[in-house]
Scaffold this motif. Structure first.
Motif, PDB file in Angstrom:
ATOM      1  N   GLY A  23      13.303  38.887 -22.305  1.00  0.00           N
ATOM      2  CA  GLY A  23      12.746  40.205 -22.036  1.00  0.00           C
ATOM      3  C   GLY A  23      12.333  40.946 -23.286  1.00  0.00           C
ATOM      4  N   MET A  24      11.139  41.523 -23.215  1.00  0.00           N
ATOM      5  CA  MET A  24      10.629  42.394 -24.274  1.00  0.00           C
ATOM      6  C   MET A  24      10.123  43.678 -23.618  1.00  0.00           C
ATOM      7  SD  MET A  24       8.638  39.623 -26.703  1.00  0.00           S
ATOM      8  CE  MET A  24       8.007  40.904 -27.751  1.00  0.00           C
ATOM      9  N   PRO A  31      13.063  48.894 -19.581  1.00  0.00           N
ATOM     10  CA  PRO A  31      14.432  48.762 -20.101  1.00  0.00           C
ATOM     11  C   PRO A  31      15.476  48.584 -18.996  1.00  0.00           C
ATOM     12  CG  PRO A  31      13.275  50.513 -21.244  1.00  0.00           C
ATOM     13  CD  PRO A  31      12.408  50.116 -20.079  1.00  0.00           C
ATOM     14  N   THR A  32      15.277  49.255 -17.869  1.00  0.00           N
ATOM     15  CA  THR A  32      16.209  49.102 -16.746  1.00  0.00           C
ATOM     16  C   THR A  32      16.145  47.689 -16.182  1.00  0.00           C
ATOM     17  OG1 THR A  32      15.966  51.438 -16.203  1.00  0.00           O
ATOM     18  CG2 THR A  32      16.842  49.996 -14.473  1.00  0.00           C
ATOM     19  N   VAL A  33      14.950  47.170 -16.006  1.00  0.00           N
ATOM     20  CA  VAL A  33      14.798  45.803 -15.495  1.00  0.00           C
ATOM     21  C   VAL A  33      15.384  44.812 -16.493  1.00  0.00           C
ATOM     22  CG1 VAL A  33      13.136  44.046 -14.783  1.00  0.00           C
ATOM     23  CG2 VAL A  33      12.813  46.421 -14.080  1.00  0.00           C
ATOM     24  N   ALA A  34      15.184  45.033 -17.792  1.00  0.00           N
ATOM     25  CA  ALA A  34      15.767  44.160 -18.814  1.00  0.00           C
ATOM     26  C   ALA A  34      17.293  44.150 -18.710  1.00  0.00           C
ATOM     27  CB  ALA A  34      15.324  44.596 -20.204  1.00  0.00           C
ATOM     28  N   LYS A  35      17.866  45.295 -18.417  1.00  0.00           N
ATOM     29  CA  LYS A  35      19.322  45.393 -18.232  1.00  0.00           C
ATOM     30  C   LYS A  35      19.758  44.531 -17.051  1.00  0.00           C
ATOM     31  CE  LYS A  35      23.366  47.628 -18.670  1.00  0.00           C
ATOM     32  NZ  LYS A  35      24.281  47.191 -19.696  1.00  0.00           N
ATOM     33  N   TYR A  36      19.012  44.586 -15.957  1.00  0.00           N
ATOM     34  CA  TYR A  36      19.315  43.735 -14.804  1.00  0.00           C
ATOM     35  C   TYR A  36      19.199  42.260 -15.168  1.00  0.00           C
ATOM     36  CZ  TYR A  36      19.898  47.126 -11.073  1.00  0.00           C
ATOM     37  OH  TYR A  36      20.392  48.103 -10.252  1.00  0.00           O
ATOM     38  N   VAL A  37      18.129  41.893 -15.873  1.00  0.00           N
ATOM     39  CA  VAL A  37      17.904  40.497 -16.258  1.00  0.00           C
ATOM     40  C   VAL A  37      19.096  39.976 -17.050  1.00  0.00           C
ATOM     41  CG1 VAL A  37      16.510  38.998 -17.756  1.00  0.00           C
ATOM     42  CG2 VAL A  37      15.386  40.567 -16.162  1.00  0.00           C
TER      43      VAL A  37
END
Length: 110
Positions: A23-24, A31-37
């Motif tokens: 994730g970048m 940033p929220t989706v990156a946290k989920y990933v």
């Protein structure tokens, strides 16, 4: 492996296909989706940025982490679990299948 900006649609597509992610995130919900990933689905890693920029070394490190390490193996295994869960949801009788059928039934009543 998929290098993504962590937009919701592309992340869900990768998740449903069992593809681990690097994730970048850029802005908005990224940033929220990156946290989920990383922390919820456990299917990827996040590139660290410095002053808003990611170095090629950091990106390379993250890609290698997903592709060539024990942690990467765990991320790939977790990705396959999510792929199976998505398949089950879409199968006849699955939660997504039921939701679509209910939605179409409501449209027919209009």
């Amino acid at each position: 492996m998929f290098v993504t900006h962590c937009g919701w649609n592309s992340a869900l597509e990768a998740l449903s296909l069992g593809i681990p992610m690097v994730g970048m995130p850029h802005r908005a919900d990224h940033p929220t989706v990156a946290k989920y990933v990383m922390d919820v689905w456990k299917v990827g890693v996040r590139v660290k940025v410095n002053n808003g920029f990611a170095t090629k070394e950091e990106i390379t490190t993250c890609i290698r982490q997903v592709m060539d390490t024990d942690k990467g193996m765990e991320l790939r295994k977790s990705s396959l679990v999510w792929k199976e869960l998505a398949r089950q949801a879409m199968d006849e009788g699955g939660s997504s299948n039921k939701n679509i059928e209910e939605f179409v039934a409501k449209l027919k009543l209009m």
